[in-house]
Structure formats: structure tokens, C-alpha cells
Design a protein around this motif. Structure first.
Motif, PDB file in Angstrom:
ATOM      1  N   ASN A  42       4.997  10.210  15.275  1.00 16.79           N
ATOM      2  CA  ASN A  42       5.661   9.431  14.222  1.00 16.79           C
ATOM      3  C   ASN A  42       4.755   9.101  13.050  1.00 16.79           C
ATOM      4  N   LEU A  43       3.600   9.743  12.945  1.00 14.97           N
ATOM      5  CA  LEU A  43       2.725   9.484  11.805  1.00 14.97           C
ATOM      6  C   LEU A  43       3.452   9.888  10.521  1.00 14.97           C
ATOM      7  N   PRO A  44       3.470   9.013   9.536  1.00 12.95           N
ATOM      8  CA  PRO A  44       4.247   9.290   8.320  1.00 12.95           C
ATOM      9  C   PRO A  44       3.565  10.303   7.408  1.00 12.95           C
ATOM     10  N   LYS A  45       4.383  11.048   6.664  1.00 12.37           N
ATOM     11  CA  LYS A  45       3.859  11.903   5.605  1.00 12.37           C
ATOM     12  C   LYS A  45       3.664  11.065   4.353  1.00 12.37           C
ATOM     13  N   ALA A 104      -6.141  13.481  10.747  1.00 13.04           N
ATOM     14  CA  ALA A 104      -5.360  13.474   9.517  1.00 13.04           C
ATOM     15  C   ALA A 104      -6.153  12.764   8.422  1.00 13.04           C
ATOM     16  N   ILE A 105      -5.973  13.224   7.218  1.00 14.07           N
ATOM     17  CA  ILE A 105      -6.561  12.584   6.046  1.00 14.07           C
ATOM     18  C   ILE A 105      -5.407  11.985   5.246  1.00 14.07           C
ATOM     19  N   TYR A 106      -5.529  10.715   4.914  1.00 14.80           N
ATOM     20  CA  TYR A 106      -4.516  10.016   4.128  1.00 14.80           C
ATOM     21  C   TYR A 106      -5.113   9.502   2.838  1.00 14.80           C
ATOM     22  N   GLU A 107      -4.318   9.527   1.783  1.00 14.83           N
ATOM     23  CA  GLU A 107      -4.650   8.857   0.539  1.00 14.83           C
ATOM     24  C   GLU A 107      -3.862   7.560   0.511  1.00 14.83           C
ATOM     25  N   TYR A 108      -4.481   6.511  -0.001  1.00 14.41           N
ATOM     26  CA  TYR A 108      -3.781   5.231  -0.113  1.00 14.41           C
ATOM     27  C   TYR A 108      -4.038   4.625  -1.481  1.00 14.41           C
ATOM     28  N   LEU A 162      -1.616   2.837  10.635  1.00 12.42           N
ATOM     29  CA  LEU A 162      -1.694   4.203  11.155  1.00 12.42           C
ATOM     30  C   LEU A 162      -2.054   4.243  12.632  1.00 12.42           C
ATOM     31  N   LEU A 163      -2.989   3.397  13.060  1.00  9.21           N
ATOM     32  CA  LEU A 163      -3.385   3.385  14.470  1.00  9.21           C
ATOM     33  C   LEU A 163      -2.267   2.844  15.364  1.00  9.21           C
ATOM     34  N   ASP A 164      -1.360   2.070  14.783  1.00  9.77           N
ATOM     35  CA  ASP A 164      -0.249   1.519  15.548  1.00  9.77           C
ATOM     36  C   ASP A 164       0.911   2.514  15.695  1.00  9.77           C
ATOM     37  N   CYS A 165       0.914   3.574  14.883  1.00  6.33           N
ATOM     38  CA  CYS A 165       1.981   4.588  14.947  1.00  6.33           C
ATOM     39  C   CYS A 165       1.767   5.519  16.137  1.00  6.33           C
ATOM     40  N   VAL A 202       0.855  -1.175   0.000  1.00  6.95           N
ATOM     41  CA  VAL A 202       0.000   0.000   0.000  1.00  6.95           C
ATOM     42  C   VAL A 202       0.895   1.229   0.000  1.00  6.95           C
ATOM     43  N   ARG A 203       0.646   2.134  -0.926  1.00  9.10           N
ATOM     44  CA  ARG A 203       1.346   3.424  -0.922  1.00  9.10           C
ATOM     45  C   ARG A 203       0.447   4.406  -0.169  1.00  9.10           C
ATOM     46  N   LEU A 204       1.058   5.189   0.704  1.00 11.31           N
ATOM     47  CA  LEU A 204       0.323   6.048   1.630  1.00 11.31           C
ATOM     48  C   LEU A 204       0.876   7.456   1.567  1.00 11.31           C
ATOM     49  N   LYS A 205      -0.017   8.469   1.475  1.00 16.76           N
ATOM     50  CA  LYS A 205       0.393   9.873   1.487  1.00 16.76           C
ATOM     51  C   LYS A 205      -0.545  10.655   2.404  1.00 16.76           C
ATOM     52  N   GLN A 206       0.047  11.497   3.253  1.00 19.37           N
ATOM     53  CA  GLN A 206      -0.760  12.357   4.114  1.00 19.37           C
ATOM     54  C   GLN A 206      -1.252  13.537   3.277  1.00 19.37           C
ATOM     55  N   LYS A 207      -2.562  13.716   3.244  1.00 19.69           N
ATOM     56  CA  LYS A 207      -3.160  14.781   2.447  1.00 19.69           C
ATOM     57  C   LYS A 207      -3.310  16.057   3.278  1.00 19.69           C
TER      58      LYS A 207
END
Length: 86
Positions: A75-78, A20-24, A68-71, A3-8
Motif C-alpha cells: 500500500n505504499l503510495p505513489k 523506494a526513493i520519495y520526494e517530499y 511511510l513506515l506505517d504503510c 506534506v506533498r509526497l511523490k514516489q521517485k
């Protein structure tokens, strides 16, 4: 699978990320889906499914939410790529 993940976007409250809103993207291909993360209540919601993510199992969205819930909040990734076996 991956899964590719980006913080929007994100909102902060008291120097911590509140939401936070993420695109995956499922298997790093096709249209992006969207997930809303509420860090204060440790909940997440699928806003839009990505291509290749099925309506019944939502395997890619669920794996993304679990990650994400485990981060830790700070440390939430961008951006990230999450590899997993099904």
C-alpha cells in the motif's frame, strides 16, 4: 501543515518493494526534499531537506518517514498529501 509526497523510484524483491526513493515538499511549497526508504529493514534516511524544513527539527521529513513506515508494503503510495498539526 501538509506534506506533498511523490514516489521517485522503487526496487522490488520477490514481488515486494525492497527500497523506494520519495520526494517530499513541506507545506506544498518550495524545493522538494528526498527520503530513502528501506522496506526490508523498516528504516528511512533523509537524503535532502525540503525548503521550509528546518535543519534542527526536520518536522516535515520526520512526519513523512513516520507515515511511510506505517504503510503496508503493498500500500505504499505513489503520491499522497499528508495533513498534520504540529
Amino acid at each position: 501543515h501538509a506534506v506533498r509526497l511523490k514516489q521517485k523510484s522503487k526496487t522490488k524483491r520477490k514481488k515486494k518493494i525492497a527500497t523506494a526513493i520519495y520526494e517530499y515538499q513541506a507545506d506544498c511549497d518550495g524545493e522538494w526534499g528526498e527520503i530513502s526508504l528501506n522496506c526490508e529493514s523498516s528504516t528511512a534516511e533523509i537524503l535532502r531537506l525540503a525548503d521550509w524544513d528546518t535543519m534542527i527539527s526536520n518536522v516535515f521529513a520526520k512526519r513523512t518517514i513516520w507515515y511511510l513506515l506505517d504503510c503496508e508494503n503493498e500500500n505504499l503510495p505513489k503520491e499522497a498529501i499528508i495533513a498534520f498539526d504540529q
